[in-house]
Design an enzyme around this catalytic site. Structure first.
Site, PDB file in Angstrom:
ATOM      1  N   GLN A 252       0.936  -1.176   0.000  1.00 39.31           N
ATOM      2  CA  GLN A 252      -0.117  -0.178   0.022  1.00 39.31           C
ATOM      3  C   GLN A 252       0.685   1.161  -0.120  1.00 39.31           C
ATOM      4  O   GLN A 252       1.557   1.558   1.128  1.00 39.31           O
ATOM      5  CB  GLN A 252      -0.923   0.144   1.215  1.00 39.31           C
ATOM      6  N   ASP A 284     -10.722   6.833   4.316  1.00 36.59           N
ATOM      7  CA  ASP A 284     -10.059   5.499   5.004  1.00 36.59           C
ATOM      8  C   ASP A 284      -8.653   6.473   5.563  1.00 36.59           C
ATOM      9  O   ASP A 284      -8.269   7.290   4.796  1.00 36.59           O
ATOM     10  CB  ASP A 284     -10.071   4.665   4.061  1.00 36.59           C
ATOM     11  N   GLU A 326     -12.511   8.228   9.156  1.00 35.19           N
ATOM     12  CA  GLU A 326     -12.166   6.902   9.783  1.00 35.19           C
ATOM     13  C   GLU A 326     -10.669   7.371  10.309  1.00 35.19           C
ATOM     14  O   GLU A 326      -9.632   7.359   9.642  1.00 35.19           O
ATOM     15  CB  GLU A 326     -11.863   5.734   8.855  1.00 35.19           C
ATOM     16  N   HIS A 395     -14.860  -4.092  10.890  1.00 37.16           N
ATOM     17  CA  HIS A 395     -14.202  -5.188  10.237  1.00 37.16           C
ATOM     18  C   HIS A 395     -12.372  -5.217  10.763  1.00 37.16           C
ATOM     19  O   HIS A 395     -11.861  -6.028  10.571  1.00 37.16           O
ATOM     20  CB  HIS A 395     -14.074  -4.724   8.851  1.00 37.16           C
ATOM     21  N   ASP A 396     -12.246  -4.298  11.634  1.00 41.11           N
ATOM     22  CA  ASP A 396     -10.988  -3.868  12.184  1.00 41.11           C
ATOM     23  C   ASP A 396     -10.763  -4.511  13.578  1.00 41.11           C
ATOM     24  O   ASP A 396     -11.748  -5.146  14.155  1.00 41.11           O
ATOM     25  CB  ASP A 396     -10.567  -2.324  12.098  1.00 41.11           C
TER      26      ASP A 396
HETATM   27  C1  GLC Z   1      -8.353   1.550   7.922  1.00 41.92           C
HETATM   28  C2  GLC Z   1      -9.132   0.221   7.380  1.00 41.92           C
HETATM   29  C3  GLC Z   1      -8.411  -0.944   7.681  1.00 41.92           C
HETATM   30  C4  GLC Z   1      -7.218  -0.976   6.870  1.00 41.92           C
HETATM   31  C5  GLC Z   1      -6.366   0.669   7.062  1.00 41.92           C
HETATM   32  C6  GLC Z   1      -5.476   0.588   5.707  1.00 41.92           C
HETATM   33  O1  GLC Z   1      -7.828   1.614   9.047  1.00 41.92           O
HETATM   34  O2  GLC Z   1     -10.488   0.138   8.169  1.00 41.92           O
HETATM   35  O3  GLC Z   1      -8.928  -2.084   7.404  1.00 41.92           O
HETATM   36  O4  GLC Z   1      -6.329  -1.907   7.034  1.00 41.92           O
HETATM   37  O5  GLC Z   1      -7.391   1.571   6.601  1.00 41.92           O
HETATM   38  O6  GLC Z   1      -6.011   0.942   4.591  1.00 41.92           O
END
Ligand code: GLC
Length: 654
Positions: A252, A284, A326, A395-396
């Site tokens: 990423q 995000d 987020e 989901h985290d």
């Molecule tokens: C956010 C998402 C998480 C992801 C991260 C990097 O925190 O909720 O699942 O791993 O971003 O994109």
């Protein structure tokens, strides 16, 4: 605001704007642009004012906003106008959300559309479909490594499927939330490919360095997000022969927002998804948008300026579309993502209430609400016209991001207390029935977070395994108690798919090479529809949880005091096991709801005398809005059974 320099610039831009854009009717666009232009200009100037091509960049920015405005269909334009007239629409108690993976919930996007009646049955009217954009075949961080921002991952569907889902939701008065991953791209994104091929322009879309000099300086202060699977914050790229900044996973690549082209591209993408019919966009990892040597590169002032600028531009093109921040950061930092002011310097209308979520879990493990009361009391006030997304699971992993000072005030030692919580939820402590796993353990700092599904973390999986009816009952009560808190707290409750039927950990991810090293997949289940059917079978955990939540949602929607107008007051009860607050109906005098949660395994009592006097409650007439019952009282003492909640009102039957 009228300001000569900005206005003169705006006029020059309008003179130069592309003929194709200029010939259309842009009246509403121009009134909004005029209203916001001074702010947009100032923010763009603060971020990119040093550039020689500043004016050309501003022209490009305006053209992007105008082109996306022209691409917006009439139905969405009408929605924008309606929401302008009713700007507090999202603060209403009527909204109840659920986050789900399209493939985990129903195989694909078409399946989600078919599943909408099920969500409606529960009362959910805001659907957050987790990342659906094109991403690599193998590891993609659950879709958070995007390789094409303008297309849907063929494994879940097509752009047309998104259109159908959004139209179907709109017809039913429901909202669609989609993710836009603004902080990074996959290393398979076209920009990354071009950077690798040596194109300087695209290398500047990221942070790339020929040697370790700058990366090493950054590393002195940067924390690690995934210390076990992706230690460090930079990755060597063989093809490019450069280091690239990769704060999350090594695949990423962090976007470079000090490059204005990145901002303009991402704004265009955000607007593109608004135009596909998303009502709300989840941005995000917004805390990470700006990097600075010598800092943690989180919550930097410029990250806030970028969000303000993005919001101001959105308000020109599609003011009806909201942002969710987020930002899973320290309690004092989270509220800043609403912006500095509800109108001037605004950022995201909605933010994840990670603080409240973690505090609720603390209450579950300790069976008391000491830290919960202290943590909520010290949470900074949020702006008007902004609201929380309150959740129990997502989901985290669960991060234990409490304020150390609060932990000490609750009578614990921060390191030992966090250690206890991880041990509790991983079942390593005493008689804990929890079945979680530690996530992101960092041996250098001693930090750890927690993975696991709601049902498994509260002991439902263990109790079902041993056929222990008493503990099954207890776990079901805890699940309902936690949800009663997020429904009543103030903000939009966000359920997590599968939790509505008590779905336990799903360990099939271990068989998948691309997922097996990331145990967050244990709580990203594939829904078994046979289990969903059990909601109709009296006495099953599925039925008890589903019906309990459905009832709660129904009551929430008709209880005006649950709308979010900063109308909550925390009550110091003197009983550590209780979390108690009053919600006030902003529209009706003396209409309050007393919310009480008992986190203990034993019954607890609450003295109603002072509360009654302070709030004018006729406490002889208190009735629980959820169950319809009048709870047991002995003289002035209200009795709250183990793991029970009450939503008490003295207003008679509504
Ligand atoms: C956010 C998402 C998480 C992801 C991260 C990097 O925190 O909720 O699942 O791993 O971003 O994109």
């Amino acid at each position: 605001m009228y300001e000569q320099v900005s206005h003169a610039l705006l006029n020059r831009i309008l003179d130069r704007i592309k003929p194709g854009i200029a010939k259309h009717d842009l009246r509403h666009f121009y009134t909004r642009l005029g209203g916001n232009f001074y702010a947009i200009h100032s923010l763009f100037q603060q971020l990119y004012g040093h550039r020689e091509d500043f004016e050309t960049l501003m022209l490009r920015l305006v053209e992007v906003m105008a082109a996306q405005y022209l691409a917006r269909d009439d139905e969405l334009l009408a929605l924008d106008a309606a929401r302008e007239n009713d700007h507090n629409w999202f603060l209403s108690q009527e909204w109840v959300g659920m986050a789900l993976y399209a493939d985990g919930f129903a195989r694909d996007l078409k399946g989600v559309t078919q599943g909408v009646p099920y969500l409606q049955e529960l009362g959910v009217n805001m659907v957050h479909v987790m990342p659906i954009l094109e991403c690599p075949q193998g590891a993609s961080d659950g879709g958070y490594a995007v390789s094409n921002f303008r297309n849907v991952d063929p494994r879940v569907g097509t752009l047309a499927d998104v259109g159908e889902l959004s139209a179907s939701l709109r017809r039913r008065g429901m909202l669609l939330t989609l993710d836009v991953v603004v902080n990074h791209t996959s290393d398979e994104h076209e920009w990354a490919a071009k950077a690798r091929a040596g194109e300087r322009k695209y290398q500047d879309y990221y942070y790339t360095f020929p040697n370790r000099d700058i990366p090493d300086m950054f590393e002195e202060t940067l924390p690690e997000i995934f210390p076990e699977t992706s230690p460090g914050n930079f990755t060597w790229d063989e093809a490019m022969q450069r280091w690239v900044m990769t704060v999350f996973n090594s695949y990423q690549w962090d976007l470079n927002y000090s490059n204005p082209s990145v901002f303009i591209e991402m704004l265009d993408i955000v607007l593109f998804w608004a135009n596909r019919g998303a009502d709300i966009l989840r941005l995000d990892a917004v805390a990470f948008l700006w990097k600075k040597i010598g800092t943690t590169s989180q919550n930097e002032r410029e990250a806030h300026l970028i969000l303000q600028l993005m919001k101001d531009c959105m308000q020109v093109t599609c003011p009806g579309v909201l942002f969710i921040a987020e930002a899973i950061v320290a309690p004092v930092e989270v509220t800043k993502y609403f912006g500095e002011d509800a109108i001037v310097a605004k950022e995201c209308e909605i933010a994840y209430n990670a603080t409240f979520m973690a505090l609720l879990w603390d209450a579950v493990a300790t069976k008391n609400a000491k830290l919960l009361n202290i943590g909520v009391a010290s949470q900074p006030l949020k702006l008007d016209r902004a609201t929380w997304l309150n959740y129990v699971r997502c989901h985290d992993d669960i991060g234990l991001g409490f304020d150390d000072a609060d932990i000490v005030r609750a009578g614990y030692q921060p390191y030992a207390h966090r250690r206890f919580l991880v041990d509790w939820f991983t079942g390593a402590y005493g008689d804990s029935p929890a079945r979680g796993q530690p996530f992101g353990r960092n041996d250098k700092t001693g930090d750890a977070r927690i993975s696991g599904s709601l049902a498994s973390l509260v002991g439902l999986e263990t109790a079902i395994g041993s056929g222990d009816l008493e503990h099954i009952d207890e776990a079901v009560r805890v699940i309902l108690l936690l949800h009663s808190m997020i429904m009543a707290y103030g903000g939009i409750p966000l359920l997590y798919y599968g939790d509505e039927i008590g779905t336990v950990n799903d360990c099939t991810y271990l068989q998948d090479e691309a997922k097996s090293r990331d145990n967050r997949w244990m709580h990203r289940p594939r829904i078994q529809w046979a289990d969903v059917e059990k909601r109709r079978q009296h006495g099953t955990p599925q039925q008890r949880i589903f019906d309990g939540l459905r009832k709660m949602i129904g009551v929430r929607k008709t209880t005006a005091a649950f709308a979010d107008f900063n109308n909550r007051e925390l009550i110091d009860t003197g009983n550590d096991h209780l979390f108690v607050f009053v919600r006030t109906n902003p529209e009706r005098f003396n209409d309050h709801v007393l919310v009480v949660g008992n986190f203990d395994a034993n019954p607890q009592s609450l003295d109603l005398k002072d509360i009654g006097t302070r709030w004018g409650f006729d406490y002889g007439r208190l009735r629980d809005l959820y169950s319809g019952e009048s709870p047991a009282q002995f003289k002035d003492q209200l009795v709250i059974p183990p793991y029970r909640f009450y939503w008490l009102s003295d207003q008679g039957t509504r």
